[in-house]
Design a protein around this motif. Structure first.
Motif, PDB file in Angstrom:
ATOM      1  N   ASP A  70       0.834  -1.207   0.000  1.00 13.92           N
ATOM      2  CA  ASP A  70       0.000   0.000   0.000  1.00 13.92           C
ATOM      3  C   ASP A  70       0.869   1.258   0.000  1.00 13.92           C
ATOM      4  N   GLN A  71       1.965   1.199   0.733  1.00 14.05           N
ATOM      5  CA  GLN A  71       2.869   2.346   0.796  1.00 14.05           C
ATOM      6  C   GLN A  71       3.621   2.528  -0.521  1.00 14.05           C
ATOM      7  N   TYR A  86       8.853  -1.303  -6.237  1.00 13.85           N
ATOM      8  CA  TYR A  86       8.333  -2.661  -6.461  1.00 13.85           C
ATOM      9  C   TYR A  86       9.484  -3.630  -6.750  1.00 13.85           C
ATOM     10  N   ALA A  87      10.367  -3.239  -7.656  1.00 15.05           N
ATOM     11  CA  ALA A  87      11.516  -4.082  -7.990  1.00 15.05           C
ATOM     12  C   ALA A  87      12.440  -4.239  -6.789  1.00 15.05           C
ATOM     13  N   ASP A  88      12.661  -3.156  -6.067  1.00 11.84           N
ATOM     14  CA  ASP A  88      13.536  -3.209  -4.895  1.00 11.84           C
ATOM     15  C   ASP A  88      12.984  -4.139  -3.821  1.00 11.84           C
ATOM     16  N   LEU A  89      11.655  -4.143  -3.656  1.00  8.42           N
ATOM     17  CA  LEU A  89      11.047  -5.015  -2.649  1.00  8.42           C
ATOM     18  C   LEU A  89      11.253  -6.483  -2.996  1.00  8.42           C
ATOM     19  N   ILE A  90      11.073  -6.818  -4.264  1.00  8.34           N
ATOM     20  CA  ILE A  90      11.274  -8.202  -4.693  1.00  8.34           C
ATOM     21  C   ILE A  90      12.713  -8.636  -4.422  1.00  8.34           C
ATOM     22  N   ALA A 134      -1.527  -8.964  -6.739  1.00  5.78           N
ATOM     23  CA  ALA A 134      -0.293  -8.272  -7.131  1.00  5.78           C
ATOM     24  C   ALA A 134      -0.492  -7.499  -8.434  1.00  5.78           C
ATOM     25  N   ILE A 135      -1.168  -8.117  -9.384  1.00  7.49           N
ATOM     26  CA  ILE A 135      -1.394  -7.465 -10.675  1.00  7.49           C
ATOM     27  C   ILE A 135      -2.280  -6.234 -10.511  1.00  7.49           C
ATOM     28  N   LYS A 136      -3.192  -6.258  -9.563  1.00  8.06           N
ATOM     29  CA  LYS A 136      -4.051  -5.101  -9.319  1.00  8.06           C
ATOM     30  C   LYS A 136      -3.214  -3.888  -8.909  1.00  8.06           C
ATOM     31  N   TYR A 137      -2.219  -4.109  -8.057  1.00  5.89           N
ATOM     32  CA  TYR A 137      -1.316  -3.016  -7.673  1.00  5.89           C
ATOM     33  C   TYR A 137      -0.559  -2.495  -8.892  1.00  5.89           C
TER      34      TYR A 137
END
Length: 204
Positions: A70-71, A86-90, A134-137
């Motif tokens: 959400d953040q 997003y990439a960094d989180l993965i 995930a795709i919704k985000y």
């Protein structure tokens, strides 16, 4: 917390650890009970089956990660920042698991989903639900990129699915290679799919 609540908490924690560390098929109820320190009777009182425990563990994991997502995908953040984070989180999640287990673990939702999609409809449905969330985000982030004039895209949902598919492919290849270096391709590839030049400061 009531004893049954404490038992569920232990089982959920151990189930997710074992699913990350091993394949679903190689983890038996006895393995889960032994690591959690509970009896089989307590297990089956808490969950009807291993399949139900796995689905509950997936949901628990998602709910823990949801505030972070959400953040990351907040409307207050620009599209470029959303995709970067997003990439960094993965990468962060994968490297943490690599440090914990000594090997690349991949995506548990996709690993278990692909392993059992033709055998267990309960797990297939839950894994699919995780993917759709995930795709919704990502769809929201693509729409933000369109609104900011960064890209022209008439079908944000399809592009979001392509970005997700690519991301899972990179994670899977890192697992096959058992090499975190493969993750370096993730962020540049995401931006290439978007058609946005990756800012030099982010190309790390």
């Amino acid at each position: 917390m009531k004893p049954e609540g404490e038992t569920k908490k232990k089982l959920l924690k151990v189930a997710m650890e074992l699913i990350w560390e091993q394949s679903y098929g190689s983890v038996g109820v006895e393995d889960i009970c032994q690591r959690a320190g509970v009896t089989k009777g307590s297990f089956y009182f808490a969950f009807p089956s291993k399949s139900d425990l796995a689905c509950a563990a997936f949901e628990e994991s998602w709910q823990l990660k949801r505030p972070v997502l959400d953040q990351i995908f907040s409307a207050q953040a620009g599209a470029v920042v959303q995709f970067e984070q997003y990439a960094d989180l993965i990468v962060k999640d994968q490297l943490e698991k690599y440090k914990t287990f000594g090997k690349m673990c991949g995506c548990p939702y996709c690993s278990v989903g692909s392993e059992l999609s033709t055998q267990d409809e309960n797990i297939r449905h839950k894994a699919q639900q995780m993917v759709e969330r995930a795709i919704k985000y990502l769809t929201g982030a693509v729409r933000a990129a369109v609104a900011e004039g960064l890209i022209q895209e008439k079908d944000p949902s399809t592009l979001a699915k392509q970005i997700y598919d690519f991301s899972i492919g990179v994670i899977l290849q890192a697992k096959i290679d058992n090499d975190p270096k493969a993750l370096k391709r993730l962020k540049p590839g995401v931006f290439r799919l978007l058609g946005i030049e990756l800012p030099e400061a982010m190309a790390v």
